[in-house]
Write a protein that holds these residues in place. Structure first.
Motif, short mmCIF file in Angstrom:
data_model
loop_
_atom_site.label_atom_id
_atom_site.label_comp_id
_atom_site.label_asym_id
_atom_site.label_seq_id
_atom_site.Cartn_x
_atom_site.Cartn_y
_atom_site.Cartn_z
N ASP A 102 0.87 -1.17 0.00
CA ASP A 102 0.00 0.00 0.00
C ASP A 102 0.91 1.23 0.00
N THR A 103 1.10 1.83 -1.18
CA THR A 103 2.06 2.94 -1.25
C THR A 103 1.47 4.23 -0.67
N GLY A 104 0.14 4.32 -0.63
CA GLY A 104 -0.49 5.50 -0.02
C GLY A 104 -0.05 5.63 1.44
N TYR A 121 3.17 7.56 1.72
CA TYR A 121 2.97 9.01 1.61
C TYR A 121 2.31 9.56 2.87
N ARG A 122 1.40 8.78 3.44
CA ARG A 122 0.74 9.22 4.67
C ARG A 122 1.77 9.39 5.80
N THR A 123 2.75 8.51 5.82
CA THR A 123 3.77 8.58 6.87
C THR A 123 4.61 9.85 6.72
N GLY A 175 -1.61 2.40 -5.65
CA GLY A 175 -1.22 3.80 -5.48
C GLY A 175 -1.86 4.67 -6.54
N ARG A 176 -1.10 5.67 -7.00
CA ARG A 176 -1.62 6.60 -8.01
C ARG A 176 -0.78 6.56 -9.28
N ASP A 177 0.49 6.19 -9.13
CA ASP A 177 1.43 6.28 -10.26
C ASP A 177 2.23 4.98 -10.39
N ILE A 178 1.68 3.88 -9.93
CA ILE A 178 2.46 2.64 -9.94
C ILE A 178 2.66 2.17 -11.39
N ARG A 231 -11.75 17.27 -3.55
CA ARG A 231 -10.56 18.11 -3.44
C ARG A 231 -9.31 17.26 -3.66
N ARG A 232 -9.31 16.08 -3.07
CA ARG A 232 -8.14 15.21 -3.18
C ARG A 232 -8.00 14.69 -4.63
N ASP A 233 -9.14 14.35 -5.27
CA ASP A 233 -9.10 13.93 -6.69
C ASP A 233 -8.43 15.01 -7.52
N VAL A 289 9.67 14.51 -2.60
CA VAL A 289 9.05 13.47 -1.76
C VAL A 289 8.88 12.22 -2.61
N ARG A 290 8.41 12.38 -3.82
CA ARG A 290 8.19 11.22 -4.70
C ARG A 290 9.53 10.51 -4.98
N ALA A 291 10.56 11.31 -5.23
CA ALA A 291 11.88 10.73 -5.53
C ALA A 291 12.41 9.99 -4.29
N VAL A 297 1.76 16.47 0.49
CA VAL A 297 3.21 16.21 0.36
C VAL A 297 3.52 15.39 -0.89
N SER A 298 2.53 14.60 -1.34
CA SER A 298 2.79 13.74 -2.50
C SER A 298 2.93 14.53 -3.79
N ALA A 299 2.53 15.81 -3.76
CA ALA A 299 2.69 16.64 -4.97
C ALA A 299 4.10 17.20 -5.08
N GLN A 327 -6.52 17.52 -6.53
CA GLN A 327 -5.12 17.72 -6.16
C GLN A 327 -4.23 16.61 -6.74
N ASP A 328 -4.70 15.36 -6.65
CA ASP A 328 -3.88 14.23 -7.10
C ASP A 328 -3.79 14.16 -8.63
N SER A 329 -4.86 14.62 -9.33
CA SER A 329 -4.86 14.50 -10.79
C SER A 329 -4.23 15.69 -11.48
N SER A 330 -4.21 16.85 -10.79
CA SER A 330 -3.76 18.05 -11.51
C SER A 330 -2.31 18.39 -11.19
N ARG A 331 -1.69 17.66 -10.24
CA ARG A 331 -0.30 18.00 -9.90
C ARG A 331 0.62 17.71 -11.09
N ALA A 332 1.76 18.43 -11.11
CA ALA A 332 2.70 18.25 -12.22
C ALA A 332 3.46 16.94 -12.07
O1 DC Z 1 -4.15 5.69 -1.21
P1 DC Z 1 -4.21 6.74 -0.08
O2 DC Z 1 -5.53 7.44 0.00
O3 DC Z 1 -3.77 6.18 1.23
O4 DC Z 1 -3.11 7.84 -0.52
C1 DC Z 1 -2.91 9.03 0.23
C2 DC Z 1 -2.37 10.11 -0.71
O5 DC Z 1 -1.05 9.77 -1.12
C3 DC Z 1 -3.16 10.33 -1.99
O6 DC Z 1 -4.08 11.39 -1.86
C4 DC Z 1 -2.14 10.64 -3.04
C5 DC Z 1 -0.85 10.13 -2.49
N1 DC Z 1 -0.31 8.98 -3.21
C6 DC Z 1 0.45 9.24 -4.32
O7 DC Z 1 0.61 10.40 -4.71
N2 DC Z 1 1.04 8.22 -4.99
C7 DC Z 1 0.87 6.95 -4.61
N3 DC Z 1 1.46 5.97 -5.28
C8 DC Z 1 0.04 6.66 -3.48
C9 DC Z 1 -0.54 7.70 -2.81
#
Ligand code: DC
Length: 231
Positions: free
Chosen positions: A35-37, A40-42, A131-134, A181-183, A110-112, A104-106, A185-190
């Motif tokens: 669970d990669t989310g 990021y939560r940590t 996750g979001r970008d696996i 809001r989270r959708d 942090v991603r690197a 923070v995930s934007a 934020q997560d979809s529009s980030r660069a």
């Molecule tokens: O899956 P989750 O709701 O626990 O993820 C929390 C946040 O982490 C989500 O809003 C976006 C970010 N995330 C991400 O950017 N890339 C991932 N692979 C997993 C999560």
């Protein structure tokens, strides 16, 4: 080189059922569920504890080199997250931490910072990683990529049921607002925005029960890796 390890990437918006479905599918095939989310939560929790603005790259980046984040599995096989040795697996599951994680995930640094941790898991185990970008960034060569989605309303209703079961007082309105809001934020980030990989199979769970969604994903895994997958 023959590599018999299987990688399944499951991406999608929050509340689509990724973690429950991915966990069940991983257990069925004996793969490791990642669970990669939670990772990021940590980082989000670390930012919260440091009292820094999670949207500010200049505030969050200096924290990264000092962070000790570990991922482990408990005796029952569930993923646990540790921050400086403390088990924070429950602390990261609040609505506030969802927003911190998304913020923070934007941040590209942090991603690197988290990339190797995620890739190492797939190098050493057969995994179902969500996750979001696996499928797009972390494991672009995953044997199977699934984009799991559902309507905003269906996702919000499911998330509300989970939160209510934990005694959280959020209303459907709160959850809908946070999720939209989270959708966004997560979809529009660069940096590695949420999107389906070109070769992902799209599974819409709006009209499916949980059991049907799990069956659909398991069928895709069997089709891709054969009936012997995981044995
Ligand atoms: O899956 P989750 O709701 O626990 O993820 C929390 C946040 O982490 C989500 O809003 C976006 C970010 N995330 C991400 O950017 N890339 C991932 N692979 C997993 C999560």
């Amino acid at each position: 080189m023959t590599d018999r390890r299987c990688s399944v990437a499951i991406d999608g918006p929050s509340g689509a059922g990724k973690s429950t479905i991915a966990k069940a599918a991983a257990a069925r095939f004996g793969f490791l569920y990642v669970d990669t989310g939670a990772i990021y939560r940590t980082v989000g929790l670390a930012a919260r504890r440091a009292g820094v603005d999670p949207h500010s790259a200049t505030a969050v980046e200096p924290l990264l080199p000092g962070l000790d984040i570990r991922l482990d599995y408990g005796p029952d096989g569930t993923q646990r997250m540790y921050l400086h040795g403390e088990d924070v697996s429950t602390a990261i599951r609040t609505p506030e931490m969802s927003m911190y994680a998304s913020a923070v995930s934007a941040i590209p640094a942090v991603r690197a910072f988290l990339m190797d941790m995620q890739r190492d898991m797939a190098q050493t185990h057969s995994v179902v990683m969500d996750g979001r970008d696996i499928g797009t960034v972390v494991l672009p060569d995953a044997g199977l990529k699934i984009f799991l989605t559902a309507s905003l309303r269906a996702r919000a209703e499911r998330r509300l049921a989970e939160l209510s079961a934990k005694g959280d007082p959020s209303t459907l309105e709160d959850v809908l607002t946070d999720m939209a809001r989270r959708d966004e934020q997560d979809s529009s980030r660069a940096a590695a925005p949420l999107r389906a990989a070109e070769d992902a199979v799209i599974v819409d769970t709006s009209e499916l029960t949980l059991a049907e969604s799990i069956e659909r994903v398991c069928a895709l895994i069997r089709e891709k890796f054969g009936p012997e997958a995981g044995r």
